[in-house]
Design a protein around this motif. Structure first.
Motif, short mmCIF file in Angstrom:
data_model
loop_
_atom_site.label_atom_id
_atom_site.label_comp_id
_atom_site.label_asym_id
_atom_site.label_seq_id
_atom_site.Cartn_x
_atom_site.Cartn_y
_atom_site.Cartn_z
N ASP A 64 56.92 -11.23 57.91
CA ASP A 64 58.04 -11.36 56.63
C ASP A 64 58.41 -12.79 56.93
O ASP A 64 57.99 -13.41 55.35
N SER A 65 58.79 -13.73 57.71
CA SER A 65 59.39 -14.92 57.73
C SER A 65 58.27 -15.95 57.46
O SER A 65 58.77 -16.62 56.44
N VAL A 66 56.98 -15.36 57.01
CA VAL A 66 55.88 -16.19 56.77
C VAL A 66 54.83 -15.97 55.32
O VAL A 66 54.26 -16.70 54.82
N LYS A 67 55.36 -14.37 54.90
CA LYS A 67 54.89 -14.69 53.47
C LYS A 67 54.39 -15.25 52.62
O LYS A 67 56.18 -15.99 52.33
N GLY A 68 53.76 -14.90 51.85
CA GLY A 68 53.07 -16.38 50.86
C GLY A 68 53.93 -17.57 51.46
O GLY A 68 53.32 -18.35 49.97
N ARG A 69 53.86 -18.21 52.34
CA ARG A 69 53.84 -19.98 52.95
C ARG A 69 52.42 -19.90 53.36
O ARG A 69 51.93 -20.76 54.10
N PHE A 70 52.09 -18.74 54.65
CA PHE A 70 51.58 -18.99 55.19
C PHE A 70 50.14 -18.32 54.82
O PHE A 70 50.33 -16.98 54.64
N THR A 71 48.54 -18.46 55.15
CA THR A 71 47.55 -17.94 55.37
C THR A 71 46.27 -18.17 56.45
O THR A 71 46.37 -18.84 56.72
#
Length: 125
Positions: A64-71
């Motif tokens: 959840d802490s990286v959703k939308g930022r990491f791929t």
């Protein structure tokens, strides 16, 4: 013996991007047959945690802490996986490890068979 070599870490300011790479070698077949590949991280004094995983069908899971930022992505032909990290935050500071496992399920639990040596990511405010 499968070997994973991860790279791409560094010391950056908050808000910038980094791309981590993980090259696999020593595997008889393409990493396509590696059911699960992923990235994990460990900050000082904390337990190792899952960041993102991708199975050999391209299905991804993110913390959840990286959703939308990491791929997370994988190139089966090049036997390489990547982690594109955007909008980095100081709380992303950790040693990042790539991992791989032939089996399923492909979860964020750090129970994978093969591990890279780690690459340090430090984000300052």
């Amino acid at each position: 013996q499968v070997q994973l070599v991860d790279s791409g870490g560094g010391s950056v300011q908050a808000g910038v991007s980094l791309r981590l790479s993980c090259a696999a070698s020593g595997y008889t077949y393409s990493i396509y047959y590696m059911g699960c590949m992923g990235w994990f991280r460990q900050a000082p004094g904390k337990e190792r945690e899952g960041v993102a995983t991708i199975d050999n069908r391209g299905r991804t899971t993110y913390a959840d802490s990286v959703k939308g930022r990491f791929t997370i992505s994988r190139d089966n032909a090049e036997n390489t996986q990547y982690l594109q990290m955007n909008s980095l935050k100081p709380e992303d500071t950790a040693m990042y490890y790539c991992a791989a496992d032939p089996g399923f399920p492909c979860t964020l639990v750090p129970d994978k068979r093969y591990w890279g040596q780690g690459t340090q990511v430090t984000v300052s405010s």
